[in-house]
Write an enzyme that holds these catalytic residues in place. Structure first.
Site, PDB file in Angstrom:
ATOM      1  N   ASP A 220      -0.327  -0.668  -4.553  1.00 48.42           N
ATOM      2  CA  ASP A 220      -1.490  -0.034  -5.621  1.00 48.42           C
ATOM      3  C   ASP A 220      -1.636   1.753  -6.008  1.00 48.42           C
ATOM      4  O   ASP A 220      -2.480   1.369  -6.947  1.00 48.42           O
ATOM      5  CB  ASP A 220      -2.340  -0.453  -4.437  1.00 48.42           C
ATOM      6  CG  ASP A 220      -2.660   0.385  -3.234  1.00 48.42           C
ATOM      7  OD1 ASP A 220      -1.316   1.483  -3.364  1.00 48.42           O
ATOM      8  OD2 ASP A 220      -3.367   1.068  -2.265  1.00 48.42           O
ATOM      9  N   GLN A 221      -0.940   2.349  -5.492  1.00 53.82           N
ATOM     10  CA  GLN A 221      -0.383   3.166  -5.928  1.00 53.82           C
ATOM     11  C   GLN A 221       0.892   3.532  -5.973  1.00 53.82           C
ATOM     12  O   GLN A 221       2.063   3.123  -4.714  1.00 53.82           O
ATOM     13  CB  GLN A 221      -1.383   4.528  -5.899  1.00 53.82           C
ATOM     14  CG  GLN A 221      -1.563   4.971  -4.632  1.00 53.82           C
ATOM     15  CD  GLN A 221      -2.796   4.303  -3.809  1.00 53.82           C
ATOM     16  OE1 GLN A 221      -3.616   3.776  -4.517  1.00 53.82           O
ATOM     17  NE2 GLN A 221      -2.158   3.910  -2.862  1.00 53.82           N
TER      18      GLN A 221
ATOM     19  N   CYS B 294      -5.917   4.459  -3.675  1.00 52.39           N
ATOM     20  CA  CYS B 294      -6.592   2.717  -3.031  1.00 52.39           C
ATOM     21  C   CYS B 294      -7.841   2.184  -3.670  1.00 52.39           C
ATOM     22  O   CYS B 294      -7.834   0.695  -4.117  1.00 52.39           O
ATOM     23  CB  CYS B 294      -5.999   2.965  -1.732  1.00 52.39           C
ATOM     24  SG  CYS B 294      -5.558   3.434  -0.278  1.00 52.39           S
TER      25      CYS B 294
ATOM     26  N   ASP C  40       0.390  -1.198   0.234  1.00 52.72           N
ATOM     27  CA  ASP C  40      -0.174   0.172  -0.069  1.00 52.72           C
ATOM     28  C   ASP C  40       0.524   1.711   0.259  1.00 52.72           C
ATOM     29  O   ASP C  40       1.446   1.155   0.514  1.00 52.72           O
ATOM     30  CB  ASP C  40      -1.111  -0.091   1.201  1.00 52.72           C
ATOM     31  CG  ASP C  40      -2.350   0.973   1.260  1.00 52.72           C
ATOM     32  OD1 ASP C  40      -1.889   1.978   0.434  1.00 52.72           O
ATOM     33  OD2 ASP C  40      -2.852   1.042   1.874  1.00 52.72           O
ATOM     34  N   ASP C  41       0.763   1.750  -0.914  1.00 54.47           N
ATOM     35  CA  ASP C  41       1.268   3.177  -1.195  1.00 54.47           C
ATOM     36  C   ASP C  41       2.774   2.969  -1.305  1.00 54.47           C
ATOM     37  O   ASP C  41       3.910   4.477  -0.815  1.00 54.47           O
ATOM     38  CB  ASP C  41       1.408   3.974   0.366  1.00 54.47           C
ATOM     39  CG  ASP C  41      -0.356   4.405   0.070  1.00 54.47           C
ATOM     40  OD1 ASP C  41      -0.695   4.142  -0.604  1.00 54.47           O
ATOM     41  OD2 ASP C  41      -0.380   5.610   1.192  1.00 54.47           O
TER      42      ASP C  41
ATOM     43  N   HIS D 124     -10.972  -2.808   1.599  1.00 54.91           N
ATOM     44  CA  HIS D 124     -10.713  -1.352   1.374  1.00 54.91           C
ATOM     45  C   HIS D 124     -12.235  -1.766   0.151  1.00 54.91           C
ATOM     46  O   HIS D 124     -12.227  -0.358  -0.682  1.00 54.91           O
ATOM     47  CB  HIS D 124      -9.862  -0.935   0.661  1.00 54.91           C
ATOM     48  CG  HIS D 124     -10.047   0.503   0.865  1.00 54.91           C
ATOM     49  ND1 HIS D 124      -9.000   1.476   0.913  1.00 54.91           N
ATOM     50  CD2 HIS D 124     -11.172   1.481   1.733  1.00 54.91           C
ATOM     51  CE1 HIS D 124      -9.156   3.080   1.182  1.00 54.91           C
ATOM     52  NE2 HIS D 124     -10.539   3.043   1.509  1.00 54.91           N
TER      53      HIS D 124
END
Ligand code: NAG
Ligand code: NAG
Ligand code: NAG
Ligand code: NAG
Length: 498
Positions: A340-341, A73, A33-34, A134
């Site tokens: 995810d990004q 997300c 994540d991130d 999420h």
């Protein structure tokens, strides 16, 4: 004759077992994540230690132009699971907030959407989602679980239905401060000042204020204040909880050894399913804020708590690789690692510590469609089936995982809807040299920001590279280390335009 027939049948059976194991690999999808592309050793970072993730690169394919379908997300994960742009499933907001923030939201990934987990489950795969979801929980009541992972093709769920947030960890600040400031704190202040001024004016006899007006004003102030207090006091309890399947098992969530717990769950899931094909989605809470790390990692990296979190996640990837080794599943398992990004480069803690990662040369980060927001790590390993230590520069998307694994599982791609991802296997195996993505669309929520054009008819000379020299060049390129590459006009043009 009978014997011959028997032998033929045997031969056939052996053959089909063989094709079965090739066409039904286990699938392990690791989603950070991130995490920034510049945070990993295999993309050139020299100060963070990520040996296990780097091993995936050494033993598999490194995608250097791997693009998340969204820089946020919720939409990115919706696209990942369905192989479709988030706007097709409605996971694209018209307002500024593009993600689910509350467990009580009635929104989520629609039931009509077909996830890869649904299709793999139909093909006999054991399926589990461990970590962050999420994509919603309930529709109408507090227990219909219409958007829950178990309603989207997962047999087993252990994790968070919403997301990790600063508000979930005491002392880490709040992501709501700005919004609350505007919509609650300022109105409460105005109300309070009005109330006091009216009372004073009434008292000194300047203005005759009806008693009722004062009463209403007081009531309004009290209610707003109560809402504010209720929100902050209860947020952690109501939004930050850990579930196993449909059961809440920890409320509020504790961060103590959390990554260890997620990893143990993942390892146990693999252990329970060594004789059937399985799909494991291990969706890390790392390295989104609130940052955390267990004692084993806290204070050990060169990049503060952020670096500790990256290194702890890498340790967890190592545990997964070890257990696959232990059960001799290495060659039967396709592993994918991504984020995810891009890194959330503006994240700074209340004490000023950098809590966001590094996107290398790429401008911007999470929540923007600058290249830093969407160009993410992409690693795939499947020993014997895809070549080790290779680089792929062609544009690929996190939506490509959907058709890739659906085909490998022998399932049919849905033909009643558009799938935006493309099967990666031909590219990974070197059967083709061009990505099928001539265009990739970059949305910010429901709004189109940019389109990436990869003309189908230009010469392609670098998608099949292999030498050590080339590896170093790639890493330098991503980290922006000055050398002759920067004079390469095509490279320059690409990075300037995006
Ligand atoms: C976390 O892990 C450490 C080290 O293994 C252990 O001593 C501790 O008891 C664990 N805490 C919890 C809550 O499990
Ligand atoms: C490695 O990652 C850290 C943490 O994001 C970052 O601060 C640092 O600049 C990176 N180092 C290199 C050499 O890229
Ligand atoms: C796994 O695949 C690799 C690469 O093709 C091969 O060298 C190795 O022998 C295989 N291992 C097993 C146990 O089949
Ligand atoms: C397998 C293969 O094609 N190897 C080549 C990789 O690149 C080096 C250096 O450019 C060549 O010498 C190898 O033959």
């Amino acid at each position: 004759m009978r014997l011959l027939l028997f032998l033929t049948v045997c031969q056939y059976a052996i053959n089909s077992v063989h094709t079965y194991s090739i066409s039904n690999p286990n699938v392990v999808l690791l989603m950070a994540d991130d995490l920034g592309i510049g945070d990993l050793g295999c993309y050139g970072n020299r100060t963070l230690r990520t040996p296990y993730i780097d091993r995936l690169a050494k033993e598999g394919v490194t995608l250097t132009q791997h693009i998340a379908a969204s820089p946020l997300c919720t939409p990115s994960r919706a696209a990942f699971l369905t192989g479709r742009y988030p706007i097709r499933s409605g996971m694209a907001a018209f307002s500024r907030v593009g993600v689910f923030l509350f467990s009580a939201s009635s929104g989520g990934l629609p039931s009509e959407e077909i996830t890869f987990s649904k299709l793999l489950k139909q093909r006999g795969y054991a399926t589990a989602l461990i970590g962050k979801w999420h994509l919603g929980m309930n529709c109408e009541s507090n227990n219909d679980f219409c958007h829950h992972p178990l309603s989207h093709g997962f047999d087993y769920f252990y994790g968070l239905t919403v997301t990790n947030l600063r508000d979930c960890k005491p002392g880490q600040g709040s992501v709501f401060l700005k919004g609350i400031q505007k919509y609650l704190v300022i109105p409460v202040q105005i109300l309070g000042v009005t109330l006091v001024s009216l009372a004073v004016m009434h008292y000194v006899g300047l203005l005759k204020v009806p008693f009722q007006a004062l009463g209403y004003c007081l009531l309004l102030t009290a209610i707003s204040l109560a809402v504010l207090i209720f929100f902050f006091y209860h947020f952690r309890h109501l939004n930050c909880f850990l579930m196993r399947d449909h059961q809440i098992i920890q409320q509020p969530l504790s961060y103590e050894n959390l990554t260890q717990r997620l990893t143990t769950e993942a390892v146990q899931f693999i252990g329970r399913n060594t004789d059937v094909p399985f799909l494991l989605v291990l969706s890390y809470l790392h390295v989104h804020t609130a940052l955390y790390a267990s004692d084993m990692f806290r204070g050990k990296s060169k990049h503060g708590l952020y670096g500790d979190a990256v290194e702890e996640m890498d340790w967890s990837v190592g545990q997964i690789l070890n257990v696959l080794e232990k059960y001799n599943l290495r060659n039967k398992t396709l592993i994918y690692f991504s984020s995810d990004q891009g890194a959330h480069i503006e994240e700074i803690s209340s004490s000023g510590e950098v809590h966001g990662g590094y996107n290398g040369i790429y401008k911007g980060g999470k929540s923007t469609n600058w290249e830093g927001g969407i160009r993410v790590p992409g690693l795939l390993r499947w020993p014997g089936m895809i070549p080790a230590g290779t680089y792929m520069d062609e544009p690929t998307s996190n939506m490509d995982i959907f058709p890739t694994i659906v085909k490998l599982a022998g399932a049919q791609l849905p033909n009643d809807r558009i799938i935006d991802g493309h099967d990666l296997m031909p590219l990974l195996q070197g059967k083709v040299t061009r990505s099928k993505h001539e265009f990739l669309f970059h949305y910010c929520n429901a709004y189109l920001n940019a389109v990436r054009w990869h003309p189908g008819n230009i010469a392609n000379d670098c998608s099949q590279a292999n030498s050590t020299q080339f590896t170093e060049d790639h890493q330098k390129q991503i980290l922006g280390i000055k050398d002759t590459l920067e004079d390469n006009s095509l490279y320059k043009k690409e990075t300037e335009n995006l």
